[in-house]
Scaffold this motif. Structure first.
Motif, short mmCIF file in Angstrom:
data_model
loop_
_atom_site.label_atom_id
_atom_site.label_comp_id
_atom_site.label_asym_id
_atom_site.label_seq_id
_atom_site.Cartn_x
_atom_site.Cartn_y
_atom_site.Cartn_z
N UNK A 40 0.86 -1.18 0.00
CA UNK A 40 0.00 0.00 0.00
C UNK A 40 0.89 1.24 0.00
N UNK A 41 0.47 2.30 -0.68
CA UNK A 41 1.29 3.51 -0.76
C UNK A 41 0.43 4.75 -0.52
N UNK A 42 1.06 5.79 0.03
CA UNK A 42 0.37 7.06 0.23
C UNK A 42 1.40 8.18 0.30
N UNK A 43 0.99 9.36 -0.17
CA UNK A 43 1.87 10.52 -0.18
C UNK A 43 1.83 11.25 1.15
N UNK A 44 2.99 11.75 1.57
CA UNK A 44 3.10 12.53 2.79
C UNK A 44 4.03 13.71 2.54
N UNK A 45 4.04 14.64 3.47
CA UNK A 45 4.99 15.74 3.35
C UNK A 45 6.41 15.19 3.34
N UNK A 46 7.18 15.59 2.35
CA UNK A 46 8.59 15.20 2.30
C UNK A 46 8.89 13.91 1.59
N UNK A 47 7.85 13.24 1.04
CA UNK A 47 8.14 11.99 0.34
C UNK A 47 6.93 11.10 0.18
N UNK A 48 7.21 9.81 0.03
CA UNK A 48 6.14 8.83 -0.19
C UNK A 48 6.34 7.64 0.74
N UNK A 49 5.25 7.20 1.35
CA UNK A 49 5.28 6.04 2.22
C UNK A 49 4.86 4.79 1.45
N UNK A 50 5.60 3.71 1.68
CA UNK A 50 5.24 2.41 1.11
C UNK A 50 5.09 1.43 2.28
N UNK A 51 3.89 0.95 2.47
CA UNK A 51 3.60 0.04 3.58
C UNK A 51 3.52 -1.37 3.03
#
Length: 550
Positions: free
Chosen positions: A425-436
């Protein structure tokens, strides 16, 4: 204060009498134990909630240690709790810092003398702090002894430092406090584990000369600190503070957010705004920390509709998106400014029925990459003047039929899952991108292992300017395999922590990071898991485990 102290004395006496009656009567079943607890509570005019198994076991250990009685295997077997405390994969050890002035002026916090602000001396972790004069070494030793006696493996431990804003303490106190934590673990011999490392020729009794040495010993100790959590305020987070926290060994930070609405924060005199929350979250994420938010539904100036919207914003705003949540519904406590407001009728907290309805609204929408750690603060019922008092609120919420996809609700808790599927699963955040990344069962109702991979925006950022080892690195912020704790260097068939799921997730994360153009991977590894990462090709660079991806 005299009444509070008398209450503590009565609680301790009640626990001692309970221990004596159980041992003398050779009690071997829960029903008889419950009868004795109810009888003793009546004799001492204390609530049965004060005679939980953990407290009784702690008093039992003290009585054996002081030779007031002889140890009883029958008693120990009876009082051994279910392995719920270690089914998440680690043992949790909470310690408390000494009382000191708090930088905040929040109206809901109790201000009890001789206690850190917002804490009461009859809370379980606080009582352990008081009993051990807030000495971190003694608190850890007491907790490990209790867990071991109750049958838990304590070779892998997550430490949570309570007591409010850790950074508000003098720097020297912070360093000594953390060193004493490591000394306690380094000196403890685990049940079923190996003996403490043979370092006594250099460090007598594994008591190091400084923090750096203490951390080094813990890398191979019998009882290891695999994670370290501190509490702080969003307005205390900056790049230099982050660098300091990494030196201490901190891997997770709990932020006192409380609300996402500036007007609510201002009304309760919180002293920071939501912009500072977002900035703190960004900086912590860029350094690889796991981020926990404390959230308080029912604050003055809010309502059910507004709080429901708050939980929507928590995960739709890329400036927020915490990894973990501690939800603390607002209650009225003595020795707080809110008590005075409540007393004149200008405030009313949510009751239990309202809270259950509220949780039924928000829990189905919690993302599957979030873990709800708590839904209620651990405050004894007798200390709550008004508001929800049930210590089993989570169970009441579950009984209402609510569906939740948060990590905690999906932990296997000892259940063996044969067929695991990989989920990304992926989602955008301040400063980059999270990949769970995770391994889950076929319908995703159970999660077996997870990995939080952060892909920061390219180029130097505020954090990498002061922590050079994370510059141009992809970051592993968390790697966790769920299941009953299995001791270091011990194997146990069908236990998820020894099915290689962690290594599989690391391999997938490395491939994803390399494909995204990163040449290095940095892991914010707890001191006690550095050896694990060395075995899969990582080396210590500063305070991070780093591996080239070329």
């Amino acid at each position: 204060m005299t009444n509070e102290r008398e209450k503590l004395v009565n609680i301790n006496r009640a626990r001692e009498e309970c221990v004596a009656r159980v041992i003398e009567g050779k009690v071997d079943n829960e029903e008889e134990l419950a009868k004795i607890i109810r009888k003793v509570c009546g004799n001492y005019d204390v609530l049965c909630d004060n005679l939980k198994k953990s407290g009784i076991v702690e008093v039992y250990q003290e009585m054996v240690k002081s030779k007031k009685l002889t140890g009883s295997k029958l008693f120990e077997d009876l009082l051994r709790k279910r392995r719920i405390r270690t089914m998440s994969g680690v043992s949790v050890v909470s310690v408390m810092t000494r009382p000191m002035g708090c930088p905040g002026k929040c109206i809901y916090c109790p201000n009890q003398a001789n206690m850190p602000k917002s804490y009461l001396d009859n809370q379980p972790a606080a009582m352990r702090g008081v009993m051990n004069d807030f000495d971190p070494y003694l608190q850890v030793d007491a907790r490990l002894s209790m867990l071991s006696k109750m049958g838990h493996d304590v070779s892998k431990n997550e430490v949570i430092v309570l007591g409010g804003t850790f950074g508000a303490h003098p720097v020297r106190y912070q360093e000594i406090f953390i060193k004493r934590l490591f000394d306690a673990f380094n000196n403890y011999e685990c049940r079923g584990g190996v003996s403490p490392p043979n370092t006594t020729s250099v460090f007598p009794n594994n008591i190091a000369d400084n923090l750096s040495q203490a951390k080094k010993i813990n890398e191979i100790a019998s009882a290891r600190m695999i994670g370290l959590t501190i509490e702080t305020r969003p307005d205390y987070v900056n790049p230099e503070e982050i660098k300091w926290l990494r030196y201490l060994g901190v891997t997770r930070v709990e932020l006192g957010v409380q609300s996402v609405f500036d007007e609510v924060l201002s009304g309760v005199k919180r002293g920071h705004n939501i912009g500072q929350v977002k900035e703190a979250t960004r900086l912590l994420r860029q350094a690889g920390f796991k981020v926990v938010y404390h959230i308080m539904p029912g604050l003055p100036g809010s309502n059910i509709e507004k709080d429901t919207k708050m939980f929507e914003e928590l995960f739709s705003d890329p400036g927020l998106c915490p990894d973990h949540l501690k939800i603390y519904p607002t209650v009225v406590l003595h020795d707080s400014e809110l008590y005075d407001i409540w007393k004149v009728g200008d405030y009313k907290p949510y009751n239990e029925t309202e809270l259950i309805k509220f949780f039924k609204k928000i829990k189905p929408n919690i993302p599957p990459w979030v873990r709800i750690v708590r839904v209620m603060r651990d405050i004894p019922e007798e200390s709550i003047v008004d508001g929800a008092k049930s210590s089993n609120l989570r169970q009441l919420i579950q009984a209402s039929g609510v569906k939740c996809s948060c990590i905690r609700c999906r932990e296997p808790r000892g259940e063996f899952i044969k067929d695991a599927q990989f989920v990304q699963r992926e989602y955008n955040v301040w400063g980059g991108r999270e990949v769970f990344l995770s391994y889950e069962n076929q319908d995703s109702s159970k999660i077996l292992a997870l990995c939080r991979l952060f892909l920061p925006d390219t180029g130097e950022n505020e954090v990498s300017k002061v922590i050079g080892e994370v510059n141009d690195c992809a970051l592993i912020r968390e790697l966790h395999t769920y299941g009953v704790v299995v001791g270091i260097n011990q194997g146990e068939r069908n236990v998820s922590q020894h099915r290689g799921l962690g290594k599989k997730l690391m391999n997938r994360a490395e491939k994803l990071a390399k494909k995204a153009g990163y040449k290095k991977m940095a892991v914010i590894a707890g001191i006690g898991v550095r050896e694990y990462y060395r075995k899969i090709g990582y080396n210590l660079r500063g305070e991070y485990m780093v591996k080239g991806l070329v």
